[in-house]
Enzyme design. Structure first.
Site, mmCIF file in Angstrom:
data_model
loop_
_atom_site.group_PDB
_atom_site.id
_atom_site.type_symbol
_atom_site.label_atom_id
_atom_site.label_comp_id
_atom_site.label_asym_id
_atom_site.label_seq_id
_atom_site.Cartn_x
_atom_site.Cartn_y
_atom_site.Cartn_z
ATOM 1 N N THR A 80 0.864 -1.186 0.000
ATOM 2 C CA THR A 80 0.000 0.000 0.000
ATOM 3 C C THR A 80 0.896 1.229 0.000
ATOM 4 O O THR A 80 2.065 1.152 0.379
ATOM 5 C CB THR A 80 -0.887 0.051 1.254
ATOM 6 O OG1 THR A 80 -0.011 0.087 2.380
ATOM 7 C CG2 THR A 80 -1.782 -1.145 1.343
ATOM 8 N N GLU A 119 -5.984 -3.524 -0.373
ATOM 9 C CA GLU A 119 -6.291 -4.590 0.587
ATOM 10 C C GLU A 119 -7.508 -5.410 0.169
ATOM 11 O O GLU A 119 -7.799 -6.454 0.754
ATOM 12 C CB GLU A 119 -6.573 -3.986 1.976
ATOM 13 C CG GLU A 119 -5.345 -3.429 2.690
ATOM 14 C CD GLU A 119 -5.065 -1.982 2.328
ATOM 15 O OE1 GLU A 119 -5.499 -1.535 1.243
ATOM 16 O OE2 GLU A 119 -4.403 -1.289 3.127
ATOM 17 N N LYS A 139 -12.764 18.910 10.447
ATOM 18 C CA LYS A 139 -13.595 19.001 11.650
ATOM 19 C C LYS A 139 -13.836 20.471 11.967
ATOM 20 O O LYS A 139 -12.933 21.155 12.434
ATOM 21 C CB LYS A 139 -12.922 18.273 12.807
ATOM 22 C CG LYS A 139 -12.967 16.767 12.615
ATOM 23 C CD LYS A 139 -11.819 16.061 13.280
ATOM 24 C CE LYS A 139 -11.547 14.756 12.567
ATOM 25 N NZ LYS A 139 -10.210 14.649 11.990
ATOM 26 N N TRP A 188 -18.379 17.333 10.913
ATOM 27 C CA TRP A 188 -17.463 16.943 9.842
ATOM 28 C C TRP A 188 -17.892 17.512 8.489
ATOM 29 O O TRP A 188 -19.071 17.499 8.144
ATOM 30 C CB TRP A 188 -17.416 15.413 9.714
ATOM 31 C CG TRP A 188 -16.622 14.747 10.795
ATOM 32 C CD1 TRP A 188 -15.995 15.369 11.835
ATOM 33 C CD2 TRP A 188 -16.376 13.353 10.943
ATOM 34 N NE1 TRP A 188 -15.373 14.434 12.622
ATOM 35 C CE2 TRP A 188 -15.591 13.194 12.104
ATOM 36 C CE3 TRP A 188 -16.736 12.219 10.213
ATOM 37 C CZ2 TRP A 188 -15.160 11.943 12.545
ATOM 38 C CZ3 TRP A 188 -16.308 10.981 10.660
ATOM 39 C CH2 TRP A 188 -15.527 10.851 11.815
HETATM 40 P P1 AMP Z 1 -5.397 2.148 -2.994
HETATM 41 O O1 AMP Z 1 -5.163 1.042 -2.052
HETATM 42 O O2 AMP Z 1 -4.157 2.873 -3.371
HETATM 43 O O3 AMP Z 1 -6.199 1.732 -4.169
HETATM 44 O O4 AMP Z 1 -6.256 3.242 -2.221
HETATM 45 C C1 AMP Z 1 -7.499 2.924 -1.668
HETATM 46 C C2 AMP Z 1 -8.186 4.174 -1.208
HETATM 47 O O5 AMP Z 1 -8.487 5.019 -2.319
HETATM 48 C C3 AMP Z 1 -9.529 3.926 -0.570
HETATM 49 O O6 AMP Z 1 -9.414 3.526 0.772
HETATM 50 C C4 AMP Z 1 -10.208 5.274 -0.729
HETATM 51 O O7 AMP Z 1 -9.786 6.188 0.257
HETATM 52 C C5 AMP Z 1 -9.678 5.743 -2.064
HETATM 53 N N1 AMP Z 1 -10.657 5.453 -3.119
HETATM 54 C C6 AMP Z 1 -10.663 4.419 -3.974
HETATM 55 N N2 AMP Z 1 -11.707 4.505 -4.819
HETATM 56 C C7 AMP Z 1 -12.397 5.614 -4.474
HETATM 57 C C8 AMP Z 1 -13.578 6.251 -4.946
HETATM 58 N N3 AMP Z 1 -14.276 5.781 -5.971
HETATM 59 N N4 AMP Z 1 -13.990 7.376 -4.313
HETATM 60 C C9 AMP Z 1 -13.301 7.884 -3.279
HETATM 61 N N5 AMP Z 1 -12.173 7.342 -2.794
HETATM 62 C C10 AMP Z 1 -11.724 6.224 -3.380
#
Ligand code: AMP
Length: 544
Positions: free
Chosen positions: A185, A330, A439, A444
């Protein structure tokens, strides 16, 4: 009583076997790193993957060993994945957009033994190689004629490596829960953490991805995964496409608007997938050139929230259906897709858009709930928002080497780090990353909502909202804007545009204009960098 059905193990190489046998002639097209667009098919990809497996076996790579790839989406990269996984070793995707020190840290943590890399990254690999003693073999994903002169021990051209093997080799047999792939990640807090996919989770994920409730893939589809294989398992497309026998178009290193649109048109792509920043460039290119997308039917957009204006542009100007998706590394990475339910298509388009802007409904195989900080489940009323927690058939049960255990609770729920609402129809809406919510006066504010509205302004190319310290309200939203080339708009124009579209107390207290908004290695707005840059920001008098 046990059922009397076969225990057919869910192994990834069975996917490429199936594709080669039943869709052998179906093409895989790549924009090669060397330049030209190259064509191969599933039959050849399988044969060459078997040679990769044979070569790695000869090189002493054992089941469970990590074999890293630092590469763009190409047929060679795909062959390498299947070859590595087919001997029970683990493909470990490295993200070239990370800093060299981060890459070296990750490769060391993973104890990678071999590195397959595109020649675009030769200098980077030379730079980090001395820091990764575990790597004993470097494979440049090219032929001898293009092999770079590089100061690397045991460097071989991919084509030479596999030419030395005849492919008379059988995939290894092992249980379906054997580790298959490793992806770290982005690690916005603390060190990056490794997510270790299994053969079983990858096969189930692909079934889920291809299904009608998700991407609805068919053999007649032509799929362009712009989303890189080094980011979140390429959203399962490297497995889901061969599973159904769809044609694949691999974009290589060129992800700019013109290059992506050229492939979409020339190869008659029907389904494509990428993060919003890629589509921002592609839409700008289409607007400037007046081109259209006659064959494209569906575009999957996720990784960051998809702005309403982007959905509207694809659907109304280019007649391409947008499926907004949410997930994370994940989760292999699929979680929810915003597919309209029966009856919703009869709603006025603006109402349909309301649903499409949500991140969507969990697919079968994903369970989701929201809780407060005391782990009490919150109602699914579309209003209450809290920590989004998930379980599922392709969701991590822990990180590699036991890091980050606090994200997993005793009942098997994984805390996504996102804050969300769930509505009565099952649609989930991301409010923010938990560390990005603003905040204000104990309430929020969703930075995502304001960003999505702001990019709807015709002069705005990109927008980010961060919380900045405020003497009275604790934090207030600051809107940071990049204008489109040649476009003009002032603070008041933008605020006027937002006015009436969000609650009054959500209105940004100020707007600042910048040339560029920084992005993370996975294409997300880098809020930490913005918070640092605007740490000393002082509100105009009126806002205090
Ligand atoms: P990654 O593991 O790099 O794919 O990042 C995952 C994170 O990207 C998620 O926990 C979200 O915070 C963000 N994310 C993924 N898809 C979306 C979406 N469609 N809208 C908003 N946030 C997203």
């Amino acid at each position: 009583m046990r059922g009397l059905m076969q225990g057919w193990p869910l192994l990834v190489h069975k996917i490429i076997d199936h594709a080669a046998l039943y869709h052998g002639e179906r093409q895989i097209v790549s924009r090669s790193i060397e330049g030209p667009v190259e064509r191969t098919n599933y039959r050849d990809v399988r044969l060459r993957a078997l040679r990769v497996a044979q070569a790695l076996d000869r090189a002493g790579v054992k089941a469970g060993d990590r074999v890293a790839t630092l590469a763009w989406n190409t047929a060679r990269h795909l062959e390498a994945w299947y070859g590595i996984a087919g001997i029970g070793a683990i493909y470990h995707t490295l993200n070239p957009r990370l800093f060299p020190d981060q890459l070296a840290w990750i490769a060391n943590h993973a104890e990678d033994r071999v590195l397959f890399f595109d020649t675009t990254f030769t200098r980077l690999v030379e730079d980090i190689a001395p820091k990764i003693p575990s790597i004993g073999l470097y494979v440049a994903l090219t032929d001898r004629a293009h092999l770079p002169a590089a100061n690397l021990p045991n460097l071989v051209a991919y084509e030479d490596l596999i030419a030395a093997c005849d492919g008379d080799f059988a995939w290894r047999e092992f249980p379906e829960d054997t580790a298959c792939g490793l992806c770290y990640t982005s690690g916005t807090t603390g060190n990056p953490k490794g997510v270790l996919y299994s053969h079983r989770s990858n096969v189930l994920l692909s079934l889920m991805a291809a299904s009608g409730g998700a991407m609805g893939l068919k053999a007649s589809d032509c799929i362009l995964p712009v989303v890189p294989m080094f980011h979140a398992n390429a959203w399962g497309l490297a497995f889901a496409a061969p599973m159904v026998g769809a044609k694949i178009v691999m974009p290589g290193a060129k992800l700019d608007g013109a290059s992506v649109c050229e492939l979409l048109t020339n190869e008659k792509v029907t389904v494509t997938a990428a993060v919003p920043t890629v589509w921002l460039m592609a839409l700008q290119y289409l607007e400037q050139t007046g081109r259209t997308l006659p064959d494209l039917k569906r575009v999957l957009i996720g990784g960051s929230a998809c702005p309403r204006s982007m959905i509207e542009a694809f659907e109304t100007k280019y007649d391409v259906e947008v499926v907004h998706a949410w997930g994370m590394t994940e989760m292999s990475p699929l979680g929810t897709m915003s597919v309209l339910k029966p009856g919703m298509r009869d709603l006025p388009y603006e109402k349909q858009l309301d649903y499409k802007c949500k991140q969507g409904v969990p697919m079968f195989g994903v369970e989701a709930k929201i809780t407060d900080d005391e782990n009490r489940e919150l109602p699914r009323d579309g209003k209450a928002f809290g920590r989004l927690k998930v379980k599922g058939l392709a969701v991590a049960s822990g990180y590699f080497k036991g890091e980050g255990a606090e994200a997993f609770d005793a009942d098997g729920w994984f805390d996504t780090g996102d804050v969300a609402t769930l509505d009565a129809d099952g649609y989930m809406t991301i409010v923010d990353r938990s560390k990005d919510v603003i905040k204000s006066g104990g309430e929020w504010i969703s930075s995502i909502d304001i960003e999505n509205l702001a990019v709807g302004h015709p002069a705005v190319a990109e927008a980010a909202v961060i919380g900045v310290r405020h003497p009275k309200w604790d934090e207030r939203p600051l809107l940071i804007v990049v204008l489109k080339k040649g476009a003009k708009a002032g603070r008041d124009d933008i605020l006027q545009f937002l006015s009436g579209k969000i609650a009054k107390w959500w209105m940004p207290d100020d707007v600042v204009f910048v040339d560029e908004i920084p992005h993370t290695a996975t294409g997300k707005i880098q809020k930490t960098a913005l918070r640092e840059r605007f740490g000393q920001y002082r509100w105009p008098q009126a806002a205090e």
